[in-house]
Design a protein around this motif. Structure first.
Motif, short mmCIF file in Angstrom:
data_model
loop_
_atom_site.label_atom_id
_atom_site.label_comp_id
_atom_site.label_asym_id
_atom_site.label_seq_id
_atom_site.Cartn_x
_atom_site.Cartn_y
_atom_site.Cartn_z
N GLY A 87 0.83 -1.22 0.00
CA GLY A 87 0.00 0.00 0.00
C GLY A 87 0.85 1.25 0.00
N LEU A 88 1.95 1.24 0.77
CA LEU A 88 2.84 2.40 0.79
C LEU A 88 3.51 2.63 -0.58
N LEU A 89 3.87 1.54 -1.25
CA LEU A 89 4.46 1.69 -2.58
C LEU A 89 3.46 2.31 -3.56
N LEU A 90 2.20 1.91 -3.44
CA LEU A 90 1.19 2.48 -4.32
C LEU A 90 0.98 3.96 -4.01
N ILE A 91 0.96 4.29 -2.72
CA ILE A 91 0.80 5.69 -2.34
C ILE A 91 2.01 6.51 -2.80
N ALA A 92 3.20 5.92 -2.66
CA ALA A 92 4.42 6.63 -3.08
C ALA A 92 4.39 6.94 -4.57
N PHE A 93 3.84 6.05 -5.37
CA PHE A 93 3.75 6.30 -6.81
C PHE A 93 2.92 7.54 -7.09
N PHE A 94 1.74 7.60 -6.45
CA PHE A 94 0.87 8.76 -6.66
C PHE A 94 1.50 10.01 -6.04
N ALA A 95 2.28 9.84 -4.94
CA ALA A 95 2.93 11.00 -4.32
C ALA A 95 3.95 11.61 -5.27
#
Length: 409
Positions: A344-352
């Motif tokens: 989930g953090l990796l997915l959020i980091a992509f959008f960040a």
């Protein structure tokens, strides 16, 4: 001994009746199916259905053990009840299979191992005395020579998914007793859960025999049965069980076909319910703190359900599935949670990154920093995630001096 009954079905009726015949008392009753009401009230001392007060079963001073069956409760409620009972170390004799998935089995097993509770399962078809006769032929010299294949043909009253998978869960335990641990499965049959499972066929690979097959042999409304066949170089050995729908006992027979001779031997294997109750009461009477862990049969039921889950996955994927038999521990559950959180953090980091790039462009236009603290915010989130990895070390409990070592999968 004083026992309670939580959830009724045909198997629990036989278990409770066997307990009464052996001189024990069934003094509490809860979650009675309407079809079982008349029969169970002839066995239980107090026939009132007290399903709403099931937490009374947590009192070890009032009951020596609990018989657990299907009943009318939801799967979620029954799983929660068994986890609570296992957490309080209440001895349980549970009908197998009780759930459609292996996940509740894992959760109950984790609670059982935490308290070293005694949890045994009741499988009327896995008769140790009868299966022992077939085990004599596997891996040894016999009249039929080296064993090449084991087949299991099951007769069921109907072809719906629940009935067939329930029969499979019972037979898988017997197949594992004969052929060893099951390593991979390949299933052929319906891909949809709504279709008939009467055509289900399964090819399995085990540690002792590389060729094991399970299939539906016939559908008969008034009887059920199973036949295990060992195929050797010079003949076959067939172990058969037949049961009428209204019968409380089964008839077993062993047929040996070798060259031009055939021998049929009826087997006296006893009442499986009485055998299960006797084994259960003997385990309760043992004062050793290791008795619950050492005499619990729940791991065998869990391994059987792992195979059933693998069969369903094989039907969905259309390929062979490896069976990984493991124990669910708190550390393993934590690792799974952290893995999901990390994804989930990796997915959020992509959008960040996309948002930061957009803000960087906007800053060039307005000539002013829009979010100057975003690097510190991202660093704080990642640092907190790394801190979570140390929680198992901080919360690690020291094992009691007499506790056996636990093997991490």
């Amino acid at each position: 001994m004083k026992f309670a009954t939580l959830g009724t079905d045909s198997d629990i009726l036989r278990v409770a009746a066997a307990a009464r015949q052996l001189g024990h008392d069934v003094i509490w009753l809860g979650d009675v199916r309407p079809a079982d009401a008349e029969a169970i009230r002839q066995i239980v001392t107090d026939g009132r259905d007290r399903a709403a007060d099931w937490e009374m079963l947590l009192d070890r001073a009032s009951f020596d053990g609990v018989f657990v069956g299907q009943g009318a409760a939801s799967t979620e409620l029954r799983a929660e009840q068994l986890k609570r009972l296992a957490a309080e170390a209440m001895p349980m004799l549970v009908v197998h299979p009780l759930f459609d998935s292996v996940l509740p089995y894992y959760e109950i097993d984790m609670a059982r191992r935490e308290t070293r509770a005694l949890v045994q399962h009741y499988n009327a078809d896995a008769n140790e005395a009868a299966l022992a006769r077939l085990c004599e032929y596997v891996g040894g010299m016999s009249a039929i020579g080296t064993i090449h294949q084991l087949t299991c043909e099951r007769q069921v009253p109907n072809g719906d998914r629940t009935t067939v998978l329930r029969a499979l869960a019972q037979d898988v335990e017997s197949l594992a007793t004969i052929a060893g641990d099951i390593r991979r499965v390949s299933a052929t049959g319906p891909a949809s859960a709504d279709a008939s499972f009467g055509s289900l066929q399964i090819q399995l690979t085990a540690s002792k025999l590389t060729s094991v097959r399970w299939s539906i042999g016939a559908i008969a409304a008034n009887r059920s049965g199973v036949a295990f066949t060992l195929i050797g170089e010079r003949g076959t050995v067939i172990l058969e069980r037949n049961t009428l729908s209204q019968a409380s006992t089964s008839s077993w027979q062993l047929t040996i076909k070798s060259e031009n001779r055939q021998a049929v031997e009826p087997l006296e294997v006893g009442d499986p319910a009485a055998i299960a109750v006797t084994r259960f009461t003997r385990a309760i009477e043992k004062p050793s703190p290791q008795s619950g862990e050492g005499q619990s049969t729940w791991p065998a039921a869990t391994r059987a359900m792992e195979v059933v889950d693998a069969v369903e996955l094989s039907l969905q994927k259309g390929r062979t599935i490896e069976v990984f038999q493991q124990q669910l521990t708190e550390r393993l559950a934590f690792r799974g949670t952290m893995a999901a959180l990390g994804c989930g953090l990796l997915l959020i980091a992509f959008f960040a990154v996309v948002v930061v790039a957009f803000l960087g462009g906007a800053e060039g236009v307005v000539r002013e920093k829009i979010l100057p603290s975003w690097p510190l915010l991202l660093l704080a989130v990642l640092a907190f995630f790394l801190f979570l990895q140390a929680i198992p070390l901080l919360a690690q409990k020291s094992a009691p001096p007499d506790a056996p070592p636990t093997d991490e999968p």
